[in-house]
Write a protein that holds these residues in place. Sequence first.
Motif, PDB file in Angstrom:
ATOM      1  N   ASP A  12       0.810  -0.858  -0.052  1.00 35.30           N
ATOM      2  CA  ASP A  12      -0.133  -0.128  -0.224  1.00 35.30           C
ATOM      3  C   ASP A  12       1.014   1.389   0.068  1.00 35.30           C
ATOM      4  O   ASP A  12       2.181   1.519   0.673  1.00 35.30           O
ATOM      5  N   GLU A  13       0.513   2.375  -0.616  1.00 34.39           N
ATOM      6  CA  GLU A  13       1.621   3.412  -1.291  1.00 34.39           C
ATOM      7  C   GLU A  13       1.571   4.324   0.022  1.00 34.39           C
ATOM      8  O   GLU A  13       2.044   5.022   0.483  1.00 34.39           O
ATOM      9  N   GLU A  14       0.167   4.297   1.120  1.00 30.78           N
ATOM     10  CA  GLU A  14       0.089   4.860   2.502  1.00 30.78           C
ATOM     11  C   GLU A  14       0.760   4.534   3.320  1.00 30.78           C
ATOM     12  O   GLU A  14       1.710   5.132   4.040  1.00 30.78           O
ATOM     13  N   LEU A  15       0.854   3.154   3.646  1.00 31.44           N
ATOM     14  CA  LEU A  15       2.413   2.868   4.256  1.00 31.44           C
ATOM     15  C   LEU A  15       3.378   3.247   3.933  1.00 31.44           C
ATOM     16  O   LEU A  15       4.397   3.364   4.590  1.00 31.44           O
ATOM     17  N   PHE A  16       3.467   3.013   3.205  1.00 28.03           N
ATOM     18  CA  PHE A  16       4.677   3.311   1.888  1.00 28.03           C
ATOM     19  C   PHE A  16       5.772   4.279   2.638  1.00 28.03           C
ATOM     20  O   PHE A  16       6.444   4.949   3.487  1.00 28.03           O
ATOM     21  N   ASP A  17       4.520   5.541   2.629  1.00 22.98           N
ATOM     22  CA  ASP A  17       4.976   7.554   2.627  1.00 22.98           C
ATOM     23  C   ASP A  17       4.970   6.549   4.241  1.00 22.98           C
ATOM     24  O   ASP A  17       5.734   8.456   4.277  1.00 22.98           O
TER      25      ASP A  17
END
Length: 86
Positions: A12-17
Amino acid sequence: MFDGSDYPKPLDEELFDSWLEKGRQSKISYSYLLIIWDEFESAYEAAYTEDREAIRTYEWFGESSTHESLVAIYDLYSESRISLMN
């Protein structure tokens, strides 16, 4: 992220961010975000390091004999993916 067949599942990109932000805000002056795959948990985890030497302690995904393996390395500030020769 990591949507291809070379990876166990997408990240998930939000988790990565949020991992990038956490590393930047740490009181320890980390430079790198390591994306680790945990085979037991079937999930990605974040690890941080200050220098490249510490990265070499991890085995790459697909080559690891342990339950944790390195999937990718990112510079915390430029957000660019780092490639290290094994």
